[in-house]
Design a protein around this motif. Structure first.
Motif, short mmCIF file in Angstrom:
data_model
loop_
_atom_site.label_atom_id
_atom_site.label_comp_id
_atom_site.label_asym_id
_atom_site.label_seq_id
_atom_site.Cartn_x
_atom_site.Cartn_y
_atom_site.Cartn_z
N ASN A 161 1.97 6.26 -6.78
CA ASN A 161 0.80 7.00 -7.62
C ASN A 161 0.92 8.60 -7.25
O ASN A 161 0.58 9.33 -8.09
N ARG A 162 1.40 8.86 -6.25
CA ARG A 162 1.60 10.37 -5.78
C ARG A 162 2.36 11.07 -6.67
O ARG A 162 2.07 12.10 -7.26
N GLU B 210 0.77 -1.12 -0.12
CA GLU B 210 -0.10 -0.05 -0.02
C GLU B 210 0.99 1.25 0.07
O GLU B 210 0.52 2.24 -0.78
N GLU C 82 0.79 3.98 -2.96
CA GLU C 82 0.56 5.24 -2.78
C GLU C 82 1.56 6.28 -3.15
O GLU C 82 1.41 7.33 -3.70
#
Length: 446
Positions: free
Chosen positions: A226-227, A219, A223
């Motif tokens: 993706n950020r 995760e 994250e």
């Protein structure tokens, strides 16, 4: 004659003075507008440099995004591996759960068998105690039973009794020993099963911990990438918008330059037309003066002829005519191939190309003697300028004068057309002396 020359010099000076002011104004206007254009061009160059910088930054961001996408693909592969690890951990967890269930069943089974063995041991002990009690009673009621007394029957019975007692005891002892062994084995199995349960529990806890860590890492990694990707995409979008804004500014500046250039061109055209008007007015004034002088000379000549004074008579110069239109000459004076009939014919004038409806001006002052349709010529105007000189204007689309009207030099007399034998809108212009056609090019002002 000297007076006439002085008048011409004065008119020329006035014309030159009239032309100098628009030229100076034009130079000032054009210079100012050219400075504005240069400023706009410098601003465009600055915007181009900004755009180039943004393009380079965008390319770098796009490359970085490509790298990020590659890294994300690698992360996806890693996540797939993590997912396989998670699946393996979950499978192992299921196996451990199954092993724990089996071990728990084994513990219950071992405990049951141990309980049964315990009951069996208790029963064997009770049997042994019963035999011991019997032997004790035998010894109490028959103390010499085990002693030999010479009685064969008694001895045989005693031997049988001892052997039988020993055999039963041995059986019980063997059963007791086996019972203890079974009980010990059951206890060991129960202990091993309990140990297996504890190991399975530890394995389960370890697998759950590993599973939680892998999911958390997955995760966090997802994250983070993706950020980063969102930031890069937002950056690329922003830079693209900035480039579009700059391109819009550049387009606006280029439009401004075009507008300024159009303004310069309009101003130049306005000044050119103004200069043309002034030159035409000066030329009209010059030609009017020449015409006035020519008429005075004609009048003086007629007066001398009436008075019979033929000595020192000055023959007046031929007139100089104003160009009746602004168009170019497309067919000259003399023999030519007729555009309609295709045969060689004499062309008695000049053809000027113009647009339909353009104005036609009187080449010199005089009296209109004809405004009518003539075969081949179409709508025609003829002006008598005196002294035997006339001009003819043919193929007109309309008249602005009528027969018998006095006209001045440069006055509009008709409109360009294509009547008569004509292949398109133009003016056919003739100069005649005493009815004989002359080459108009020799008499037109420059």
């Amino acid at each position: 004659m000297r007076r006439f020359n002085r008048i011409l010099v004065l008119l020329t000076v006035i014309a030159l003075l009239g032309f100098s002011a628009p030229s100076a104004a034009q130079d000032s206007f054009v210079e100012e507008r050219q400075q504005q254009i240069e400023e706009k061009k410098r601003e465009i160059e600055e915007r181009r440099r900004e755009q180039l910088t943004l393009q380079r930054a965008s390319l770098f961001a796009i490359k970085e995004l490509d790298v990020t996408n590659t890294q994300i693909e690698e992360v996806d592969l890693h996540l797939k591996q993590v997912n396989s690890w998670i699946a393996a951990a979950e499978a192992r967890l299921g196996a451990v759960e199954l092993s724990r269930t089996t071990a728990q069943e084994r513990v219950v089974d071992a405990q049951e068998r141990a309980a049964n063995v315990g009951l069996e041991i208790t029963a064997i002990r009770e049997q042994l105690q019963d035999q011991v009690v019997q032997i004790y009673l035998d010894f109490v009621y028959e103390p010499n039973f085990l002693l030999e007394d010479g009685d064969p029957n008694r001895n045989a019975r005693r031997q049988f009794y001892v052997e039988e007692l020993g055999a039963d005891a041995q059986v019980l002892i063997d059963r007791l020993r086996r019972a203890f062994d079974d009980q010990e084995a059951s206890v060991r199995q129960a202990e091993q099963a309990q140990a297996d349960i504890e190991q399975a529990q530890a394995d389960i806890e370890e697998a759950l911990t590993e599973l939680a860590e892998l999911k958390e890492a997955q995760e966090l990694l997802q994250e983070e990438w993706n950020r980063k990707r969102e930031l890069l995409q937002a950056r690329i979008t922003l830079e693209a918008q900035e480039q579009a804004d700059i391109e819009g500014e550049i387009s606006g500046l280029e439009q401004n330059i075009e507008e300024i250039e159009d303004e310069i061109e309009r101003e130049r055209e306005r000044i050119r037309l103004e200069e043309e008007r002034q030159r035409r007015e000066a030329e009209l004034a010059r030609l009017a003066e020449l015409e006035r002088q020519r008429r005075e000379d004609l009048a003086r000549l007629e007066e001398q002829e009436r008075a019979g004074q033929f000595d020192n008579i000055e023959i007046p110069a031929p007139p100089t005519f104003l160009r009746p239109v602004t168009g170019e000459v497309v067919s000259g004076f003399g023999n030519r191939v007729h555009p309609i009939f295709g045969t060689v014919r004499f062309h008695a004038g000049l053809d000027f190309a113009n647009n339909m409806g353009d104005p036609i001006l009187a080449a010199a002052s005089g009296t209109v003697t004809q405004t009518r349709w003539r075969e081949g010529y179409g709508n025609t105007i003829v002006i008598d300028h005196g002294g035997g000189w006339t001009t003819l204007y043919a193929h007109l689309s309309g008249y602005n004068v009528s027969t018998g009207q006095e006209v001045g030099i440069g006055q509009q007399i008709g409109l360009i057309g294509s009547t008569g034998w004509s292949t398109g809108p133009h003016l056919h212009f003739e100069v005649r002396y005493r009815g004989s056609p002359r080459d108009p090019a020799k008499y037109l002002s420059v």
